[in-house]
Design an enzyme around this catalytic site. Structure first.
Site, PDB file in Angstrom:
ATOM      1  N   TYR A  83     -27.334  19.705  12.396  1.00 32.19           N
ATOM      2  CA  TYR A  83     -26.011  19.117  12.626  1.00 32.19           C
ATOM      3  C   TYR A  83     -25.065  20.131  13.291  1.00 32.19           C
ATOM      4  CZ  TYR A  83     -26.460  14.796   9.773  1.00 32.19           C
ATOM      5  OH  TYR A  83     -26.790  13.566   9.278  1.00 32.19           O
ATOM      6  N   GLY A  90     -25.193  15.229   3.983  1.00 29.42           N
ATOM      7  CA  GLY A  90     -25.092  14.964   2.546  1.00 29.42           C
ATOM      8  C   GLY A  90     -25.665  16.123   1.737  1.00 29.42           C
ATOM      9  N   ASP A  92     -27.108  16.017  -0.996  1.00 32.46           N
ATOM     10  CA  ASP A  92     -28.434  15.684  -1.539  1.00 32.46           C
ATOM     11  C   ASP A  92     -29.522  16.014  -0.516  1.00 32.46           C
ATOM     12  OD1 ASP A  92     -27.486  13.585   0.102  1.00 32.46           O
ATOM     13  OD2 ASP A  92     -28.372  12.002  -1.138  1.00 32.46           O
ATOM     14  N   ARG A  93     -29.247  15.702   0.740  1.00 29.12           N
ATOM     15  CA  ARG A  93     -30.213  16.026   1.798  1.00 29.12           C
ATOM     16  C   ARG A  93     -30.359  17.534   1.939  1.00 29.12           C
ATOM     17  NH1 ARG A  93     -28.319  12.945   7.012  1.00 29.12           N
ATOM     18  NH2 ARG A  93     -30.288  13.750   7.821  1.00 29.12           N
ATOM     19  N   ASP A 111     -36.827  11.001   1.031  1.00 30.54           N
ATOM     20  CA  ASP A 111     -36.096  10.792  -0.224  1.00 30.54           C
ATOM     21  C   ASP A 111     -35.724   9.314  -0.300  1.00 30.54           C
ATOM     22  OD1 ASP A 111     -34.262  10.626  -2.288  1.00 30.54           O
ATOM     23  OD2 ASP A 111     -33.082  12.359  -1.665  1.00 30.54           O
ATOM     24  N   THR A 114     -30.946   5.084  -2.788  1.00 29.82           N
ATOM     25  CA  THR A 114     -30.102   4.003  -2.260  1.00 29.82           C
ATOM     26  C   THR A 114     -30.373   3.858  -0.769  1.00 29.82           C
ATOM     27  OG1 THR A 114     -28.405   4.762  -3.812  1.00 29.82           O
ATOM     28  CG2 THR A 114     -27.737   3.147  -2.135  1.00 29.82           C
ATOM     29  N   THR A 165     -41.668 -17.101   0.290  1.00 23.88           N
ATOM     30  CA  THR A 165     -40.442 -16.416   0.716  1.00 23.88           C
ATOM     31  C   THR A 165     -40.312 -15.068   0.004  1.00 23.88           C
ATOM     32  OG1 THR A 165     -39.410 -18.572   1.019  1.00 23.88           O
ATOM     33  CG2 THR A 165     -37.932 -16.655   0.873  1.00 23.88           C
TER      34      THR A 165
HETATM   35  N1  ADP Z   1     -33.610   4.965 -15.025  1.00 22.26           N
HETATM   36  C1  ADP Z   1     -33.331   4.555 -13.796  1.00 22.26           C
HETATM   37  N2  ADP Z   1     -32.053   4.221 -13.475  1.00 22.26           N
HETATM   38  C2  ADP Z   1     -31.758   3.794 -12.227  1.00 22.26           C
HETATM   39  N3  ADP Z   1     -32.670   3.676 -11.235  1.00 22.26           N
HETATM   40  C3  ADP Z   1     -33.939   4.000 -11.492  1.00 22.26           C
HETATM   41  C4  ADP Z   1     -34.336   4.468 -12.768  1.00 22.26           C
HETATM   42  N4  ADP Z   1     -35.663   4.746 -12.701  1.00 22.26           N
HETATM   43  C5  ADP Z   1     -36.080   4.432 -11.459  1.00 22.26           C
HETATM   44  N5  ADP Z   1     -35.059   3.960 -10.721  1.00 22.26           N
HETATM   45  C6  ADP Z   1     -35.157   3.526  -9.330  1.00 22.26           C
HETATM   46  O1  ADP Z   1     -34.557   4.538  -8.559  1.00 22.26           O
HETATM   47  C7  ADP Z   1     -33.751   3.971  -7.544  1.00 22.26           C
HETATM   48  C8  ADP Z   1     -32.615   4.922  -7.241  1.00 22.26           C
HETATM   49  O2  ADP Z   1     -33.187   6.095  -6.707  1.00 22.26           O
HETATM   50  P1  ADP Z   1     -32.357   7.434  -6.634  1.00 22.26           P
HETATM   51  O3  ADP Z   1     -33.185   8.402  -5.868  1.00 22.26           O
HETATM   52  O4  ADP Z   1     -31.897   7.858  -7.988  1.00 22.26           O
HETATM   53  O5  ADP Z   1     -31.123   6.935  -5.752  1.00 22.26           O
HETATM   54  P2  ADP Z   1     -29.717   7.608  -5.473  1.00 22.26           P
HETATM   55  O6  ADP Z   1     -29.944   9.106  -5.479  1.00 22.26           O
HETATM   56  O7  ADP Z   1     -29.314   7.090  -4.145  1.00 22.26           O
HETATM   57  O8  ADP Z   1     -28.781   7.173  -6.553  1.00 22.26           O
HETATM   58  C9  ADP Z   1     -33.302   2.630  -8.093  1.00 22.26           C
HETATM   59  O9  ADP Z   1     -33.146   1.718  -7.033  1.00 22.26           O
HETATM   60  C10 ADP Z   1     -34.441   2.226  -9.022  1.00 22.26           C
HETATM   61  O10 ADP Z   1     -35.353   1.369  -8.360  1.00 22.26           O
HETATM   62  C1  PAZ Z   2     -27.023   9.301   3.348  1.00 23.03           C
HETATM   63  C2  PAZ Z   2     -26.450   9.283   1.943  1.00 23.03           C
HETATM   64  C3  PAZ Z   2     -25.447   8.141   1.804  1.00 23.03           C
HETATM   65  C4  PAZ Z   2     -27.613   9.048   0.981  1.00 23.03           C
HETATM   66  O1  PAZ Z   2     -27.142   8.749  -0.314  1.00 23.03           O
HETATM   67  P1  PAZ Z   2     -28.110   8.358  -1.505  1.00 23.03           P
HETATM   68  O2  PAZ Z   2     -29.169   7.466  -0.985  1.00 23.03           O
HETATM   69  O3  PAZ Z   2     -28.736   9.664  -1.991  1.00 23.03           O
HETATM   70  O4  PAZ Z   2     -27.279   7.760  -2.574  1.00 23.03           O
HETATM   71  C5  PAZ Z   2     -25.812  10.669   1.590  1.00 23.03           C
HETATM   72  O5  PAZ Z   2     -26.730  11.690   1.851  1.00 23.03           O
HETATM   73  C6  PAZ Z   2     -24.545  10.909   2.362  1.00 23.03           C
HETATM   74  O6  PAZ Z   2     -23.489  10.438   2.001  1.00 23.03           O
HETATM   75  N1  PAZ Z   2     -24.659  11.682   3.487  1.00 23.03           N
HETATM   76  C7  PAZ Z   2     -23.559  12.032   4.339  1.00 23.03           C
HETATM   77  C8  PAZ Z   2     -23.869  11.698   5.773  1.00 23.03           C
HETATM   78  C9  PAZ Z   2     -25.057  12.460   6.340  1.00 23.03           C
HETATM   79  O7  PAZ Z   2     -25.925  12.967   5.619  1.00 23.03           O
HETATM   80  O8  PAZ Z   2     -25.097  12.559   7.594  1.00 23.03           O
HETATM   81  K     K Z   3     -29.942  11.129  -3.898  1.00 19.10           K
END
Ligand code: ADP
Ligand code: PAZ
Ligand code: K
Length: 238
Positions: A83, A90, A92-93, A111, A114, A165
């Site tokens: 970047y 993010g 997390d990334r 990863d 969401t 479906t």
């Molecule tokens: N205990 C839990 N609580 C919530 N989500 C869970 C759990 N265990 C597995 N999952 C799964 O993990 C997904 C979320 O993944 P995660 O990597 O934690 O997402 P994020 O980091 O974006 O919040 C949910 O959509 C669900 O399918």
């Molecule tokens: C892309 C994301 C929304 C992913 O969020 P997550 O799936 O971990 O909840 C997060 O990494 C974020 O807000 N990133 C900022 C924009 C970017 O990485 O370019």
């Molecule tokens: K995450």
């Protein structure tokens, strides 16, 4: 110190914590307050990309509990981000890249949360950029929200063409995400990167891709533990 540090990884669906050997999900501020009152951590390291995570940060401030928030540092230990504005990436990334920094071969992290995030390193700690796609649940929900006739679907999907479906929707999401991962691998240069999977829905996609790669469910926490060992970095968050 690490063992008495509460690690928080707040994504847009789920907030995960680790404390020593203990780990779990937090789904309310009440649950969070109960946790910190029970374990009394020496400090908290918070990585958040979500509103809920921000709220937990405020909660720590209100209670005057020692904490730090992970911030992207553009030049961490020679990890070069693709970047032009690294702070937009993010956290997390970034933490998945921190965890994989030093990997001796090209490596791609997938990863599945969401969003489904793909990022790659070239084997010399240079970030090659990545992709952001809707994750499993978002992809299905978009269909329900924007059509009249499509129902919400909860079942696990597979690659086969559906004949109902529900199967068409469940399997369509698997096809899109597994297909995207396979396609992405070819975009990162002539040597196909190793693949490391993480995220709550990794095992809903991974079995349907060409290369199984390696599953590391706690990759973000691995990144946080690495940062904890870097006194300069931790100092910079204070
Ligand atoms: N205990 C839990 N609580 C919530 N989500 C869970 C759990 N265990 C597995 N999952 C799964 O993990 C997904 C979320 O993944 P995660 O990597 O934690 O997402 P994020 O980091 O974006 O919040 C949910 O959509 C669900 O399918
Ligand atoms: C892309 C994301 C929304 C992913 O969020 P997550 O799936 O971990 O909840 C997060 O990494 C974020 O807000 N990133 C900022 C924009 C970017 O990485 O370019
Ligand atoms: K995450």
């Amino acid at each position: 110190m690490v063992s008495r540090t509460l690690l928080l990884d707040c994504g847009n669906t789920a907030c995960k914590y680790q404390y020593g050997e203990e780990h779990g999900h937090l789904d309310s501020t009440e649950a969070f307050v109960q946790l910190v009152e029970r374990i009394e951590p020496e400090q908290t390291l918070l990585a958040t990309v979500s509103k809920f995570g921000q709220t937990l940060g405020e909660c720590l401030v209100e209670r005057a509990l020692p904490h730090r928030k992970v911030r992207v540092r553009p030049d961490w230990q020679g990890l070069k981000l693709a970047y032009a504005e690294p702070e937009r990436l993010g956290v997390d990334r970034w933490l998945t890249l921190v965890a994989l920094c030093g990997h001796p071969r090209p490596v791609m992290v997938v990863d599945v949360g969401t969003a489904l995030k793909i990022d790659a390193l070239d084997g010399g700690d240079r970030h090659l950029g990545g992709y952001i796609l809707p994750g499993m649940r978002l992809m299905r929900r978009a269909l329900v929200d924007d059509t009249f006739a499509l129902p919400p679907v909860d079942q696990d999907g597979a690659l086969a063409p559906g004949a109902t479906t529900r199967d068409c929707i469940a399997n369509g999401a698997v096809l899109a995400l597994a297909g995207a991962v396979d396609k992405a691998r070819a975009q990162f240069g002539p040597t196909p990167p190793d693949i490391v999977w993480t995220g709550g829905d990794a095992d809903r996609v991974r079995p349907f891709t060409a290369e199984p790669g390696q599953l590391r469910p706690a990759l973000i926490f691995e990144g946080m533990r690495r940062l904890m060992k870097d006194a300069d970095y931790m100092e910079s968050l204070a």
